[in-house]
Scaffold this active site. Sequence first.
Site, short mmCIF file in Angstrom:
data_model
loop_
_atom_site.label_atom_id
_atom_site.label_comp_id
_atom_site.label_asym_id
_atom_site.label_seq_id
_atom_site.Cartn_x
_atom_site.Cartn_y
_atom_site.Cartn_z
N GLY A 57 40.23 95.33 29.28
CA GLY A 57 39.87 94.22 28.41
C GLY A 57 38.99 93.21 29.12
O GLY A 57 38.89 93.20 30.34
N ASP A 105 49.22 78.17 28.88
CA ASP A 105 48.37 78.99 28.01
C ASP A 105 49.16 80.15 27.43
O ASP A 105 48.69 81.28 27.40
CB ASP A 105 47.16 79.48 28.81
CG ASP A 105 46.08 80.08 27.91
OD1 ASP A 105 46.01 79.69 26.74
OD2 ASP A 105 45.31 80.95 28.38
N GLY A 118 37.27 86.80 33.05
CA GLY A 118 36.97 88.01 33.78
C GLY A 118 37.43 89.28 33.10
O GLY A 118 37.91 89.28 31.97
N ILE A 119 37.28 90.37 33.83
CA ILE A 119 37.58 91.71 33.32
C ILE A 119 38.87 92.21 33.97
O ILE A 119 39.15 91.93 35.13
CB ILE A 119 36.42 92.68 33.66
CG1 ILE A 119 35.09 92.11 33.13
CG2 ILE A 119 36.67 94.06 33.09
CD1 ILE A 119 33.88 92.85 33.62
N VAL A 120 39.64 92.97 33.19
CA VAL A 120 40.87 93.56 33.72
C VAL A 120 40.76 95.08 33.69
O VAL A 120 40.28 95.66 32.71
CB VAL A 120 42.11 93.11 32.91
CG1 VAL A 120 43.37 93.73 33.47
CG2 VAL A 120 42.22 91.61 32.94
N GLY A 174 37.17 85.33 28.80
CA GLY A 174 36.42 84.30 29.50
C GLY A 174 36.86 84.14 30.94
O GLY A 174 36.23 83.41 31.69
#
Length: 713
Positions: free
Chosen positions: A413, A534, A418-420, A416
Amino acid sequence: MVLALLWFAFLLLFNSSALVDSLNGEGFTLLSFKQSIIEDPEGALINWNYTDENPCSWNGITCREDRVVSLSIPKKRLVGLLDPVLGSLTALRHVNLRNNKLYGSLPVKIFEAQGLQSLVLYGNSLYGSIPPEIGQLRYLQTLDLSQNFLNGSIPTSLLQCKRLRTLGLSENYLTGSLPDGFGTSLIALEKLNLSFNGLNGSIPSDMGNLSSLQGTVDLSHNHFTGPIPENLGKLPEKVYIDLSHNNLSGSIPQNGALVNRGPTAFVGNTGLCGPPLKIPCSPDASSPSSFPYIPTNYLPLAPDSAAGKSGKARGLSKRAIIAIVASDMVAICLIGLLFSYCYWRVCACGKDKDADDANFMKSWKRRKECLCFRKDESETMSENVEQCDLVPLDMQVGFDLDELLKASAFVLGKSGIGIVYKVVLEDGLTLAVRRLGEGGSQRFKEFQTEVEAIGKLRHLNIVTLRAYYWSIDEKLLIYDYIPNGNLSTALHGKAGMISFTPLSWPIRLRIMKGIAKGLAYLHEFSPKKYVHGDLKPTNILLGQNMEPHISDFGLGRLANIAGGSPTLQSNRMTSEKPYQQQNASSEVASVSPTMNSASCYQAPEAPKSVKPSQKWDVYSYGVILLEMISGRPPVVQVGTTEMDLVGWIQLCIEEKKPLWDVVDPFFARESDKEEEMVGVLKIALACVQTNPEKRPSMRHVCDALYRLTSSVG
């Protein structure tokens, strides 16, 4: 003919009664325990029935001379109350019900089985205090109540259990000080773990008398105060004493078992000083200094050391000055060549910066080779600028950077922050790797402090951060991989999903409790009493047995330090796609395209506040509860208008709509759970109060959830 039928029926009834009467009293006692179990998904109690003469052949039961001496049913996911009827088994010696889902308080009557030698209830959901009647168990050798919701203090009566060898009370909510005489009474103790509680007061000086202790004595993550008693050094030298993350102060005694210990045993105590910590203690003016060279014992300078033999200072010759200037010029040229070479290497690798995300590991390896220096190439490079190595945060980390580079990686996925990636190592170990932004090269120390603090958090309902990587070009966070996606997908499915089965009410209730337990740990029992800030369904991940794991804790600040990423406040306004699914580009649920669904979890006061509050998390948790009860997304379409879920629920209450118009229609088949649903709805509404002062603490929410299910169950 009629008489014959009546006679046959009489015989059948008689024989059935005989079968029922054949089971002995202890069997009936155990069947009463079985009736208190409302879920047995693995059929652990399937052969417990009335037709046997005694229970000795039943699963988990051990008998001696036809008397029940042991009840052992661990890790079977049993859900229900811990029935006090077990106390009537007078020959009972061992109870092992660890890692189930038992709830309710510890029943006093269970301690009537005074011959108990071991009571293992580790990893359940028991709450309330430890009854003082536990002191009746004079033969008790093993007591493990770790990972429950127990509160209150450790009862003084426990000291009457003088044969106790193993005492495990970790990961509860225990408070108060250790009972007086702890070290002189429990001299048979071999294993002691009191970590992750709220215990306070001083460490008893007589604990050094526990000469039978072995392995690790874990008192970490509590609120113990005062100095470390020197007597603690009298423990066997092979014992590892973990005193980290308390409020201890003073110098660390250097004797016996306290000598030659690493700093990890003492970190998190801001008042401690002396070795092995790098914090010097303030010297006592009345005692002689331990340092050999202080101003008062410097030797006077010899006359010739400051002047020539003639007593006049000698200047540098012209030849020496020319040599110094020439050598400086050569050094400057060499440094210029070195920087030119480094710049060439960086530019040559610049093509890889835009490498395909799917080929991240390969491109990262090439970039690492370009940007990272070995120590023999540049000994002077500051660690604030470049680390270029995998830093483990856990002793269990059994992989290194090279193994990570060779692994297969799949994009899970993007957001905002970063990428996992899902990363599968050659030995089959699966990890989740989050790739943060670039930049922030001068903030390594700040990043290191934050990430190592997060890495110390250990809880069943919080995703564990295992390691991290820092360089100018890459910042990576390596987590445990959680296999069953996130709560948002589990509640609403995702676009393109052919078949979707909603979660049952018992599973949702288990998830609610787990989230509450994880948040309560963050708020009250973590080292710094953290705030998540969050919380939303996309960062609540579901494990193998659908147990919840709170993720992305502290991520906003880490991304901000790493450079170029949004701050926590802006992250809260960006809906992150679920990263635990292979098809990461799919949407979570069909919510409104105009109202931002992520903002619906945000407390009303959050946009006006600078510092996050624990009450923010309580509000977010309340919205998640409403979402789980109603089965509806955070933005609800009402005619031609849109409402956030909290407003819609409040509107339904004002219009006095029936419960079944509010709850998930899937629950129509579970109408017997109506009382539980109403209770959870009340808890959720308390959490989403507009005034933050009126919201309960997460600890109170935990207690309310467990009281609700025990009273109804």
